[in-house]
Motif scaffolding. Structure first.
Motif, short mmCIF file in Angstrom:
data_model
loop_
_atom_site.label_atom_id
_atom_site.label_comp_id
_atom_site.label_asym_id
_atom_site.label_seq_id
_atom_site.Cartn_x
_atom_site.Cartn_y
_atom_site.Cartn_z
N LEU A 20 -17.76 -54.40 35.56
CA LEU A 20 -16.97 -54.24 36.79
C LEU A 20 -16.08 -55.46 37.01
O LEU A 20 -14.95 -55.32 37.51
N MET A 21 -16.56 -56.63 36.63
CA MET A 21 -15.77 -57.85 36.75
C MET A 21 -14.76 -57.96 35.61
O MET A 21 -13.88 -58.81 35.65
N ARG A 22 -14.94 -57.11 34.60
CA ARG A 22 -14.07 -57.08 33.42
C ARG A 22 -14.07 -58.45 32.73
O ARG A 22 -13.02 -58.99 32.37
N VAL A 23 -15.27 -58.96 32.56
CA VAL A 23 -15.44 -60.26 31.92
C VAL A 23 -15.03 -60.19 30.45
O VAL A 23 -15.43 -59.28 29.72
N GLY A 24 -14.21 -61.12 30.03
CA GLY A 24 -13.75 -61.17 28.65
C GLY A 24 -12.49 -60.37 28.40
O GLY A 24 -11.94 -60.44 27.30
N GLU A 25 -12.02 -59.62 29.39
CA GLU A 25 -10.79 -58.84 29.23
C GLU A 25 -9.58 -59.66 29.65
O GLU A 25 -9.62 -60.37 30.65
N LYS A 26 -8.52 -59.55 28.87
CA LYS A 26 -7.30 -60.28 29.20
C LYS A 26 -6.58 -59.62 30.37
O LYS A 26 -6.67 -58.42 30.57
N ILE A 57 -23.62 -43.77 42.25
CA ILE A 57 -23.91 -44.63 43.40
C ILE A 57 -23.40 -46.03 43.07
O ILE A 57 -23.67 -46.55 41.99
N PRO A 58 -22.63 -46.66 43.96
CA PRO A 58 -22.12 -48.01 43.68
C PRO A 58 -23.23 -48.96 43.26
O PRO A 58 -24.35 -48.90 43.78
N LEU A 59 -22.91 -49.84 42.34
CA LEU A 59 -23.90 -50.79 41.83
C LEU A 59 -24.53 -51.59 42.96
O LEU A 59 -25.74 -51.85 42.94
N LEU A 60 -23.75 -51.99 43.93
CA LEU A 60 -24.26 -52.81 45.03
C LEU A 60 -25.44 -52.15 45.72
O LEU A 60 -26.40 -52.83 46.10
N GLU A 61 -25.39 -50.84 45.87
CA GLU A 61 -26.46 -50.11 46.57
C GLU A 61 -27.71 -49.98 45.71
O GLU A 61 -28.77 -49.64 46.22
N TYR A 85 -17.34 -57.35 43.93
CA TYR A 85 -17.32 -56.92 42.53
C TYR A 85 -18.30 -55.77 42.31
O TYR A 85 -17.98 -54.80 41.61
N ALA A 86 -19.49 -55.87 42.89
CA ALA A 86 -20.52 -54.85 42.69
C ALA A 86 -20.18 -53.54 43.39
O ALA A 86 -20.81 -52.52 43.13
N SER A 87 -19.19 -53.56 44.27
CA SER A 87 -18.78 -52.35 44.99
C SER A 87 -17.65 -51.61 44.29
O SER A 87 -17.28 -50.51 44.69
#
Length: 233
Positions: A194-200, A161-165, A138-140
């Motif tokens: 990035l996880m799109r939490v709360g989105e249908k 820069i990707p969040l993971l890094e 997800y973080a990538s």
């Protein structure tokens, strides 16, 4: 008895004061496990933690768009997020669900401490759920651009820069089925986006209309007014 003693000894470090010294003193003074169960400070700490767990447990979850992660956001100065994650992991059920995440925004200033557990309904999945790899995946991800944003300018440099890094070693640590981490508040919110939490979940294009419902023809001439309206002379 031993299980109860362990619970009592763990309680002080979960309190808002992180009172590990009381647990240490209780162990030094105890001659038998039952002595731990009678220690007044440990009893008070356990009651304090139980009350905080009960207060925060009833928070409603929000789900990632793919339905794989249930996110509970709480705000507590006590270290109750791992306990609540374990509790919800035993109750939530879904075919898609793979991870229960409890994020505590009140434990450390400016930080989000979160704990993840594999729910009971996903324990027997094949391949097995790997929380660490899922969080890193997800973080990538690349941020989803807003459709209404027609600007040509890119994101700020730090977001290229990707969040993971950018998260460091305190992200997605622990066991593959019991992971967690400590991240900055803004980084955690970025992870939620990035996880799109709360989105249908997006509907597939060209999907057939629901059974029993016919599409309405905007150009049809037969309307109620044609049956009940006045006829022209």
């Amino acid at each position: 008895m031993f299980g109860g003693a362990v619970s009592y000894v763990n309680a002080p470090r979960r309190t808002a004061t992180y009172d590990v010294s009381s647990a240490f003193d209780a162990l030094l003074s105890a001659e038998h496990p039952k002595d731990v169960l009678k220690h007044s400070r440990l009893l008070a700490a356990r009651q304090e933690v139980n009350a905080e767990v009960e207060r925060c447990t009833h928070t409603a979850p929000r789900f990632s768009q793919d339905g794989k992660v249930a996110v509970f956001k709480i705000k507590s100065e006590a270290q109750v997020h791992p306990v609540i994650a374990t509790r919800w992991a035993g109750h939530l059920q879904s075919k898609a669900l793979e991870i229960v995440m409890v994020a505590n925004e009140g434990y450390l200033p400016g930080k989000v401490n979160f704990s993840c557990r594999v729910p009971r309904c996903a324990k027997a999945r094949d391949p097995s759920v790997d929380i660490i790899q899922s969080l890193k995946a997800y973080a990538s991800l690349k941020p989803v651009k807003d459709e209404d944003d027609d600007t040509d300018g890119g994101l700020p440099d730090q977001h290229e820069i990707p969040l993971l890094e950018r998260l460091g070693d305190d992200f997605a640590r622990g066991h593959v089925q019991a992971s967690g981490g400590i991240v900055d508040v803004d980084q955690f919110e970025e992870l939620m986006r990035l996880m799109r939490v709360g989105e249908k979940k997006e509907k597939k294009q060209g999907a057939s209309p629901q059974k029993g419902k016919k599409p309405i023809d905007a150009g049809q001439s037969n309307k109620l007014t044609s049956y009940f309206g006045k006829k022209s002379a």
